[in-house]
Design a protein around this motif. Sequence first.
Motif, PDB file in Angstrom:
ATOM      1  N   ALA A  89       0.834  -1.218   0.000  1.00  0.00           N
ATOM      2  CA  ALA A  89       0.000   0.000   0.000  1.00  0.00           C
ATOM      3  C   ALA A  89       0.863   1.260   0.000  1.00  0.00           C
ATOM      4  O   ALA A  89       0.642   2.179  -0.802  1.00  0.00           O
ATOM      5  CB  ALA A  89      -0.930  -0.002   1.210  1.00  0.00           C
ATOM      6  N   VAL A  90       1.860   1.303   0.880  1.00  0.00           N
ATOM      7  CA  VAL A  90       2.694   2.512   0.956  1.00  0.00           C
ATOM      8  C   VAL A  90       3.596   2.633  -0.283  1.00  0.00           C
ATOM      9  O   VAL A  90       3.866   3.738  -0.756  1.00  0.00           O
ATOM     10  CB  VAL A  90       3.493   2.576   2.281  1.00  0.00           C
ATOM     11  N   LYS A  91       3.982   1.493  -0.852  1.00  0.00           N
ATOM     12  CA  LYS A  91       4.761   1.534  -2.099  1.00  0.00           C
ATOM     13  C   LYS A  91       3.923   2.092  -3.251  1.00  0.00           C
ATOM     14  O   LYS A  91       4.417   2.869  -4.077  1.00  0.00           O
ATOM     15  CB  LYS A  91       5.269   0.125  -2.460  1.00  0.00           C
ATOM     16  N   GLU A  92       2.664   1.693  -3.309  1.00  0.00           N
ATOM     17  CA  GLU A  92       1.751   2.213  -4.341  1.00  0.00           C
ATOM     18  C   GLU A  92       1.522   3.716  -4.176  1.00  0.00           C
ATOM     19  O   GLU A  92       1.519   4.472  -5.137  1.00  0.00           O
ATOM     20  CB  GLU A  92       0.404   1.478  -4.285  1.00  0.00           C
ATOM     21  N   MET A  93       1.321   4.142  -2.933  1.00  0.00           N
ATOM     22  CA  MET A  93       1.143   5.572  -2.667  1.00  0.00           C
ATOM     23  C   MET A  93       2.388   6.343  -3.089  1.00  0.00           C
ATOM     24  O   MET A  93       2.300   7.411  -3.694  1.00  0.00           O
ATOM     25  CB  MET A  93       0.863   5.802  -1.181  1.00  0.00           C
ATOM     26  N   THR A  94       3.549   5.784  -2.754  1.00  0.00           N
ATOM     27  CA  THR A  94       4.815   6.440  -3.111  1.00  0.00           C
ATOM     28  C   THR A  94       4.969   6.510  -4.636  1.00  0.00           C
ATOM     29  O   THR A  94       5.429   7.517  -5.178  1.00  0.00           O
ATOM     30  CB  THR A  94       6.004   5.675  -2.481  1.00  0.00           C
ATOM     31  N   ARG A  95       4.557   5.464  -5.317  1.00  0.00           N
ATOM     32  CA  ARG A  95       4.650   5.432  -6.782  1.00  0.00           C
ATOM     33  C   ARG A  95       3.870   6.579  -7.430  1.00  0.00           C
ATOM     34  O   ARG A  95       4.365   7.234  -8.352  1.00  0.00           O
ATOM     35  CB  ARG A  95       4.124   4.076  -7.308  1.00  0.00           C
ATOM     36  N   VAL A  96       2.657   6.828  -6.937  1.00  0.00           N
ATOM     37  CA  VAL A  96       1.809   7.848  -7.585  1.00  0.00           C
ATOM     38  C   VAL A  96       2.106   9.269  -7.072  1.00  0.00           C
ATOM     39  O   VAL A  96       1.528  10.238  -7.542  1.00  0.00           O
ATOM     40  CB  VAL A  96       0.299   7.529  -7.436  1.00  0.00           C
ATOM     41  N   LEU A  97       3.010   9.365  -6.097  1.00  0.00           N
ATOM     42  CA  LEU A  97       3.408  10.660  -5.544  1.00  0.00           C
ATOM     43  C   LEU A  97       4.521  11.272  -6.405  1.00  0.00           C
ATOM     44  O   LEU A  97       5.426  10.573  -6.840  1.00  0.00           O
ATOM     45  CB  LEU A  97       3.911  10.433  -4.115  1.00  0.00           C
ATOM     46  N   LYS A  98       4.429  12.573  -6.637  1.00  0.00           N
ATOM     47  CA  LYS A  98       5.486  13.267  -7.389  1.00  0.00           C
ATOM     48  C   LYS A  98       6.772  13.300  -6.568  1.00  0.00           C
ATOM     49  O   LYS A  98       6.707  13.330  -5.332  1.00  0.00           O
ATOM     50  CB  LYS A  98       5.060  14.719  -7.687  1.00  0.00           C
ATOM     51  N   PRO A  99       7.939  13.354  -7.208  1.00  0.00           N
ATOM     52  CA  PRO A  99       9.169  13.562  -6.455  1.00  0.00           C
ATOM     53  C   PRO A  99       9.062  14.845  -5.626  1.00  0.00           C
ATOM     54  O   PRO A  99       8.592  15.872  -6.132  1.00  0.00           O
ATOM     55  CB  PRO A  99      10.231  13.710  -7.557  1.00  0.00           C
ATOM     56  N   GLY A 100       9.430  14.757  -4.358  1.00  0.00           N
ATOM     57  CA  GLY A 100       9.267  15.911  -3.465  1.00  0.00           C
ATOM     58  C   GLY A 100       7.881  15.985  -2.841  1.00  0.00           C
ATOM     59  O   GLY A 100       7.620  16.809  -1.965  1.00  0.00           O
ATOM     60  N   GLY A 101       6.981  15.082  -3.275  1.00  0.00           N
ATOM     61  CA  GLY A 101       5.615  15.056  -2.746  1.00  0.00           C
ATOM     62  C   GLY A 101       5.576  14.563  -1.308  1.00  0.00           C
ATOM     63  O   GLY A 101       6.516  13.926  -0.824  1.00  0.00           O
ATOM     64  N   LYS A 102       4.475  14.862  -0.622  1.00  0.00           N
ATOM     65  CA  LYS A 102       4.375  14.547   0.813  1.00  0.00           C
ATOM     66  C   LYS A 102       3.226  13.572   1.075  1.00  0.00           C
ATOM     67  O   LYS A 102       2.204  13.617   0.399  1.00  0.00           O
ATOM     68  CB  LYS A 102       4.107  15.836   1.602  1.00  0.00           C
ATOM     69  N   ILE A 103       3.425  12.762   2.099  1.00  0.00           N
ATOM     70  CA  ILE A 103       2.376  11.821   2.515  1.00  0.00           C
ATOM     71  C   ILE A 103       2.231  11.876   4.031  1.00  0.00           C
ATOM     72  O   ILE A 103       3.226  11.960   4.750  1.00  0.00           O
ATOM     73  CB  ILE A 103       2.689  10.390   2.019  1.00  0.00           C
ATOM     74  N   ALA A 104       0.996  11.878   4.507  1.00  0.00           N
ATOM     75  CA  ALA A 104       0.746  11.864   5.957  1.00  0.00           C
ATOM     76  C   ALA A 104      -0.412  10.916   6.256  1.00  0.00           C
ATOM     77  O   ALA A 104      -1.419  10.900   5.535  1.00  0.00           O
ATOM     78  CB  ALA A 104       0.438  13.265   6.468  1.00  0.00           C
ATOM     79  N   THR A 105      -0.255  10.135   7.310  1.00  0.00           N
ATOM     80  CA  THR A 105      -1.284   9.163   7.676  1.00  0.00           C
ATOM     81  C   THR A 105      -1.449   9.119   9.193  1.00  0.00           C
ATOM     82  O   THR A 105      -0.553   9.520   9.929  1.00  0.00           O
ATOM     83  CB  THR A 105      -0.907   7.759   7.147  1.00  0.00           C
ATOM     84  N   SER A 106      -2.596   8.637   9.638  1.00  0.00           N
ATOM     85  CA  SER A 106      -2.786   8.434  11.079  1.00  0.00           C
ATOM     86  C   SER A 106      -3.204   6.995  11.343  1.00  0.00           C
ATOM     87  O   SER A 106      -3.891   6.371  10.524  1.00  0.00           O
ATOM     88  CB  SER A 106      -3.837   9.400  11.646  1.00  0.00           C
ATOM     89  N   VAL A 107      -2.742   6.468  12.485  1.00  0.00           N
ATOM     90  CA  VAL A 107      -3.122   5.125  12.948  1.00  0.00           C
ATOM     91  C   VAL A 107      -3.396   5.216  14.443  1.00  0.00           C
ATOM     92  O   VAL A 107      -2.918   6.136  15.106  1.00  0.00           O
ATOM     93  CB  VAL A 107      -1.993   4.086  12.681  1.00  0.00           C
ATOM     94  N   TRP A 108      -4.143   4.286  14.975  1.00  0.00           N
ATOM     95  CA  TRP A 108      -4.436   4.332  16.415  1.00  0.00           C
ATOM     96  C   TRP A 108      -3.215   3.977  17.236  1.00  0.00           C
ATOM     97  O   TRP A 108      -2.436   3.086  16.863  1.00  0.00           O
ATOM     98  CB  TRP A 108      -5.595   3.404  16.772  1.00  0.00           C
ATOM     99  N   ASN A 109      -3.058   4.653  18.347  1.00  0.00           N
ATOM    100  CA  ASN A 109      -1.995   4.383  19.306  1.00  0.00           C
ATOM    101  C   ASN A 109      -2.361   3.127  20.117  1.00  0.00           C
ATOM    102  O   ASN A 109      -3.383   2.493  19.861  1.00  0.00           O
ATOM    103  CB  ASN A 109      -1.817   5.607  20.224  1.00  0.00           C
ATOM    104  N   ILE A 110      -1.567   2.798  21.110  1.00  0.00           N
ATOM    105  CA  ILE A 110      -1.741   1.566  21.899  1.00  0.00           C
ATOM    106  C   ILE A 110      -3.107   1.497  22.616  1.00  0.00           C
ATOM    107  O   ILE A 110      -3.707   2.534  22.921  1.00  0.00           O
ATOM    108  CB  ILE A 110      -0.597   1.415  22.925  1.00  0.00           C
ATOM    109  N   PRO A 111      -3.604   0.281  22.889  1.00  0.00           N
ATOM    110  CA  PRO A 111      -4.909   0.107  23.543  1.00  0.00           C
ATOM    111  C   PRO A 111      -5.048   0.899  24.847  1.00  0.00           C
ATOM    112  O   PRO A 111      -6.121   1.456  25.120  1.00  0.00           O
ATOM    113  CB  PRO A 111      -4.975  -1.396  23.818  1.00  0.00           C
ATOM    114  N   GLU A 112      -3.963   0.952  25.636  1.00  0.00           N
ATOM    115  CA  GLU A 112      -4.015   1.629  26.941  1.00  0.00           C
ATOM    116  C   GLU A 112      -4.391   3.109  26.822  1.00  0.00           C
ATOM    117  O   GLU A 112      -4.840   3.722  27.784  1.00  0.00           O
ATOM    118  CB  GLU A 112      -2.655   1.513  27.645  1.00  0.00           C
ATOM    119  N   LYS A 113      -4.212   3.682  25.642  1.00  0.00           N
ATOM    120  CA  LYS A 113      -4.530   5.103  25.441  1.00  0.00           C
ATOM    121  C   LYS A 113      -5.845   5.300  24.682  1.00  0.00           C
ATOM    122  O   LYS A 113      -6.167   6.407  24.287  1.00  0.00           O
ATOM    123  CB  LYS A 113      -3.392   5.790  24.684  1.00  0.00           C
ATOM    124  N   ASN A 114      -6.577   4.187  24.478  1.00  0.00           N
ATOM    125  CA  ASN A 114      -7.826   4.278  23.713  1.00  0.00           C
ATOM    126  C   ASN A 114      -8.966   3.524  24.400  1.00  0.00           C
ATOM    127  O   ASN A 114      -9.447   2.499  23.916  1.00  0.00           O
ATOM    128  CB  ASN A 114      -7.591   3.753  22.289  1.00  0.00           C
TER     129      ASN A 114
END
Length: 281
Positions: free
Chosen positions: A136-161
Amino acid sequence: MELEIEKIRDQQKETWNKFSPGWKKWDELTMDFLKPMGDEIIRLLNLKNDNLVLDVAAGTGEPGLTIASRLSGGKVISTDLAEGMLEIAQENAKNRGIKNFETVVCDVCELPFADNTFDAISCRFGFMFFPDMLQAVKEMTRVLKPGGKIATSVWNIPEKNFWVTAIMGTINKNIEIPPPPPGAPGMFRCSKAGFMSELFAQAGLKNISENEVTGKLNCKTTDVYWNLMNDVAAPVVAALSKADDTMKEKIKSEVFYLVNQKYPDGNIIIDSSALVIYGEK
């Protein structure tokens, strides 16, 4: 594509289409809950007005809709596996009068875009559901222009949720649920510090950063919390479907007790914690 990965992908598609009415019903509350993570993604991407932005695993449209509303000469293309979710995103765009917003139903591991197409990519809470996260991240990187930016969020550990563990912990205590196979999609699959940064590095991204962002699930009442989780959380519904009515009632009363004990004033505003990861091509 391997058979197992294809099977997981098809299950994900079916699940999210099935739950799209619940997400539509609770759109206002859930989008308020997830807004801090979307805001941090937008801040890190630091977009220009004419940027072409890809929003992956877009669900009901955020943060893509907010991004589109801020681009005077740019455009957002939002993708998701579930057409039911993207239909809600289209409806939300129409209601807000956002015209520079397009949706495409597709798999993140096979993006239907040419190399070096996008200036930036956002992906809020998608990675833990992708069957093959590195692909997935390789595909995103492929379609991104050189110098392009990517940002994502994921859930932190269970103890904090606690918003997840209050209900899932109680279910697990009462019902024998077989553990998912290693690497299977799940809420906390990406929660280990540095896990996503390492994935970004493997895909060749650089200037990688990872930071914590907190949010609040403003349910106000325990009833709202219970109903919300039963409408939008697939693991909750799947687990409770295996329980008889007596067991369901037992779990419900234990969850209510747990939540009310933590918030004795009756104002149910539950803290959450996520990690936001950034990289550049």
